[in-house]
Design a protein around this motif. Structure first.
Motif, mmCIF file in Angstrom:
data_model
loop_
_atom_site.group_PDB
_atom_site.id
_atom_site.type_symbol
_atom_site.label_atom_id
_atom_site.label_comp_id
_atom_site.label_asym_id
_atom_site.label_seq_id
_atom_site.Cartn_x
_atom_site.Cartn_y
_atom_site.Cartn_z
ATOM 1 N N THR A 108 0.823 -1.208 0.000
ATOM 2 C CA THR A 108 0.000 0.000 0.000
ATOM 3 C C THR A 108 0.858 1.260 0.000
ATOM 4 O OG1 THR A 108 -1.778 -1.149 1.165
ATOM 5 C CG2 THR A 108 -1.794 1.245 1.262
ATOM 6 N N MET A 109 2.017 1.166 0.641
ATOM 7 C CA MET A 109 2.900 2.327 0.729
ATOM 8 C C MET A 109 3.761 2.506 -0.526
ATOM 9 S SD MET A 109 1.977 3.375 3.655
ATOM 10 C CE MET A 109 3.178 4.692 3.896
ATOM 11 N N SER A 110 3.976 1.422 -1.278
ATOM 12 C CA SER A 110 4.922 1.502 -2.399
ATOM 13 C C SER A 110 4.273 1.267 -3.762
ATOM 14 C CB SER A 110 6.031 0.464 -2.202
ATOM 15 O OG SER A 110 5.493 -0.851 -2.193
ATOM 16 N N ARG A 111 2.959 1.085 -3.790
ATOM 17 C CA ARG A 111 2.271 0.706 -5.021
ATOM 18 C C ARG A 111 2.466 1.755 -6.114
ATOM 19 N NH1 ARG A 111 -0.435 4.206 -2.540
ATOM 20 N NH2 ARG A 111 -2.469 5.082 -3.098
ATOM 21 N N SER A 112 2.487 1.258 -7.345
ATOM 22 C CA SER A 112 2.562 2.149 -8.505
ATOM 23 C C SER A 112 1.266 2.037 -9.293
ATOM 24 C CB SER A 112 3.737 1.750 -9.398
ATOM 25 O OG SER A 112 3.505 0.465 -9.982
ATOM 26 N N ALA A 113 1.110 2.906 -10.265
ATOM 27 C CA ALA A 113 -0.079 2.833 -11.124
ATOM 28 C C ALA A 113 -0.113 1.506 -11.863
ATOM 29 C CB ALA A 113 -0.074 3.996 -12.111
ATOM 30 N N ALA A 114 1.057 1.012 -12.259
ATOM 31 C CA ALA A 114 1.123 -0.277 -12.961
ATOM 32 C C ALA A 114 0.718 -1.420 -12.037
ATOM 33 C CB ALA A 114 2.531 -0.506 -13.496
ATOM 34 N N ASP A 115 1.107 -1.342 -10.762
ATOM 35 C CA ASP A 115 0.724 -2.373 -9.794
ATOM 36 C C ASP A 115 -0.787 -2.404 -9.617
ATOM 37 O OD1 ASP A 115 3.409 -2.970 -9.316
ATOM 38 O OD2 ASP A 115 3.553 -1.563 -7.634
ATOM 39 N N ILE A 116 -1.374 -1.227 -9.481
ATOM 40 C CA ILE A 116 -2.822 -1.138 -9.289
ATOM 41 C C ILE A 116 -3.554 -1.697 -10.504
ATOM 42 C CG2 ILE A 116 -4.756 0.490 -9.110
ATOM 43 C CD1 ILE A 116 -2.920 2.219 -7.327
ATOM 44 N N GLN A 117 -3.070 -1.376 -11.694
ATOM 45 C CA GLN A 117 -3.701 -1.881 -12.907
ATOM 46 C C GLN A 117 -3.578 -3.405 -12.992
ATOM 47 O OE1 GLN A 117 -5.510 0.035 -15.194
ATOM 48 N NE2 GLN A 117 -6.144 -2.057 -15.692
ATOM 49 N N ARG A 118 -2.427 -3.911 -12.607
ATOM 50 C CA ARG A 118 -2.210 -5.360 -12.628
ATOM 51 C C ARG A 118 -3.190 -6.082 -11.711
ATOM 52 N NH1 ARG A 118 3.528 -8.252 -11.037
ATOM 53 N NH2 ARG A 118 2.994 -10.371 -11.733
ATOM 54 N N LEU A 119 -3.407 -5.526 -10.520
ATOM 55 C CA LEU A 119 -4.351 -6.133 -9.584
ATOM 56 C C LEU A 119 -5.789 -5.999 -10.082
ATOM 57 C CD1 LEU A 119 -2.796 -4.923 -6.208
ATOM 58 C CD2 LEU A 119 -2.826 -7.265 -7.096
ATOM 59 N N ALA A 120 -6.112 -4.834 -10.639
ATOM 60 C CA ALA A 120 -7.465 -4.631 -11.177
ATOM 61 C C ALA A 120 -7.747 -5.614 -12.311
ATOM 62 C CB ALA A 120 -7.625 -3.192 -11.653
ATOM 63 N N ASP A 121 -6.769 -5.811 -13.166
ATOM 64 C CA ASP A 121 -6.928 -6.764 -14.270
ATOM 65 C C ASP A 121 -7.165 -8.178 -13.737
ATOM 66 O OD1 ASP A 121 -6.552 -4.719 -16.074
ATOM 67 O OD2 ASP A 121 -4.459 -5.220 -16.516
ATOM 68 N N GLU A 151 4.685 -10.902 -5.854
ATOM 69 C CA GLU A 151 5.513 -10.390 -6.952
ATOM 70 C C GLU A 151 5.562 -8.855 -6.924
ATOM 71 O OE1 GLU A 151 3.649 -12.140 -10.318
ATOM 72 O OE2 GLU A 151 4.431 -14.148 -9.901
ATOM 73 N N ILE A 152 4.416 -8.243 -6.653
ATOM 74 C CA ILE A 152 4.356 -6.779 -6.603
ATOM 75 C C ILE A 152 5.204 -6.241 -5.457
ATOM 76 C CG2 ILE A 152 2.790 -4.859 -6.035
ATOM 77 C CD1 ILE A 152 0.689 -6.307 -7.786
ATOM 78 N N SER A 153 5.336 -7.020 -4.399
ATOM 79 C CA SER A 153 6.158 -6.581 -3.266
ATOM 80 C C SER A 153 7.617 -6.432 -3.665
ATOM 81 C CB SER A 153 6.047 -7.580 -2.105
ATOM 82 O OG SER A 153 6.840 -8.744 -2.355
ATOM 83 N N GLY A 154 8.020 -7.131 -4.739
ATOM 84 C CA GLY A 154 9.396 -7.058 -5.200
ATOM 85 C C GLY A 154 10.363 -7.905 -4.398
ATOM 86 N N ASN A 155 9.835 -8.735 -3.494
ATOM 87 C CA ASN A 155 10.675 -9.563 -2.628
ATOM 88 C C ASN A 155 10.666 -10.997 -3.139
ATOM 89 O OD1 ASN A 155 11.657 -11.196 -0.465
ATOM 90 N ND2 ASN A 155 11.228 -9.539 0.976
ATOM 91 N N HIS A 188 -11.080 -10.518 -2.112
ATOM 92 C CA HIS A 188 -9.913 -10.039 -2.856
ATOM 93 C C HIS A 188 -10.101 -8.595 -3.296
ATOM 94 C CE1 HIS A 188 -8.226 -14.268 -4.082
ATOM 95 N NE2 HIS A 188 -8.169 -14.033 -2.798
ATOM 96 N N SER A 189 -11.300 -8.278 -3.784
ATOM 97 C CA SER A 189 -11.529 -6.915 -4.271
ATOM 98 C C SER A 189 -11.453 -5.898 -3.140
ATOM 99 C CB SER A 189 -12.885 -6.819 -4.990
ATOM 100 O OG SER A 189 -13.941 -7.179 -4.125
ATOM 101 N N SER A 190 -11.835 -6.287 -1.924
ATOM 102 C CA SER A 190 -11.748 -5.370 -0.783
ATOM 103 C C SER A 190 -10.294 -5.062 -0.446
ATOM 104 C CB SER A 190 -12.441 -5.984 0.443
ATOM 105 O OG SER A 190 -13.830 -6.104 0.220
ATOM 106 N N ILE A 191 -9.443 -6.081 -0.544
ATOM 107 C CA ILE A 191 -8.017 -5.870 -0.292
ATOM 108 C C ILE A 191 -7.437 -4.920 -1.330
ATOM 109 C CG2 ILE A 191 -5.757 -7.000 -0.262
ATOM 110 C CD1 ILE A 191 -7.277 -9.548 0.772
ATOM 111 N N VAL A 192 -7.801 -5.146 -2.600
ATOM 112 C CA VAL A 192 -7.298 -4.290 -3.674
ATOM 113 C C VAL A 192 -7.803 -2.861 -3.497
ATOM 114 C CG1 VAL A 192 -7.325 -3.866 -6.169
ATOM 115 C CG2 VAL A 192 -6.992 -6.190 -5.293
#
Length: 247
Positions: A108-121, A151-155, A188-192
């Motif tokens: 939540t602190m490091s998300r990018s627009a691409a990350d948000i789109q990936r989760l929405a997709d 994967e989005i966490s980058g870890n 899942h959608s609530s988390i996103v």
């Protein structure tokens, strides 16, 4: 030709040359779609024939999955697909509760627009599978949702750990869950949504609620002793308390 090659496979398939990584990924997908039955025996020869490769290639994949507990190797019998006990499922979910709420809080602190789109997709694809009634695909996608977050966490260590835990959780669900429904559509959608809003506490609480729901489905707090070969042999060795004549 490798003396371990399986004859009769088409040359086109053999030319493809499935790699160990591709075979491992395909087996994980099969578990996510709940196509591999826990407790069943599976052999190198079977998989080599399916993938059109030598047993040595398959052996690498099966060894890797055995190392993380997905397959269990028995001397002289080969591999069986893991059938986690409720006690094992409890340990898995406890570890996931330690990891995943903090993971989504960090995202939540490091998300990018691409990350948000990936989760929405991904949420959209989940919903499409749900609307189409494609249960196998839906179950796989709901499992992959957690890996996408890792994967989005980058870890890379989180990806490795959660892949193992998610695969084993899927097997535990097959063994213990009484319901055949996939994850409720709103969890899942609530988390996103919380990630999109930048509300880390809400995202973490949503993940904890979701994992608690999985724990309830698996009845991991059920204290009823689970049957085991050891307990059965003790019972057999004790002899009958009474003989019932049925003639």
């Amino acid at each position: 030709m490798d003396d371990e090659d399986i004859s009769g496979e088409s040359s086109a398939k053999r030319r493809h040359g499935y790699t160990e990584q591709e075979i491992t990924r395909r087996l994980i997908e099969a578990i996510f779609e709940q196509r591999l039955p826990p407790g069943e025996r599976i052999t190198e020869t079977q998989l080599a024939g399916i993938f059109g490769v030598s047993r040595s290639v398959v052996r690498l994949s099966m060894s890797k999955l055995s190392d993380i507990g997905v397959f269990r190797k028995t001397p002289n019998l080969g591999y069986t697909i893991a059938a986690p006990s409720r006690a094992e499922a409890r340990m898995m979910l406890n570890v996931r509760k330690m990891i995943e709420p903090d993971m989504v809080r960090s995202i939540t602190m490091s998300r990018s627009a691409a990350d948000i789109q990936r989760l929405a997709d991904h949420i959209a694809i989940e919903e499409a599978a749900r609307q189409a009634g494609d249960r196998s695909k839906l179950v796989r996608l709901t499992g992959e949702f957690h890996l996408k977050l890792a994967e989005i966490s980058g870890n890379v260590y989180l990806v490795h750990i959660l892949t193992q835990l998610q695969v084993l959780t899927c097997l535990a669900i097959l063994v213990h869950a009484e319901s055949e429904t996939g994850c409720p559509r709103d969890e899942h959608s609530s988390i996103v949504s919380a990630i999109v809003e930048g509300d880390g506490d809400k995202a973490a609480a949503g993940m904890m609620h979701h994992l608690t729901h999985i724990s309830e489905e698996l009845q991991i707090d059920n204290l009823r002793p689970e049957p085991s070969l050891e307990s059965a042999l003790r019972w057999l060795g004790a002899g009958p308390e009474s003989l019932i004549c049925t003639s």
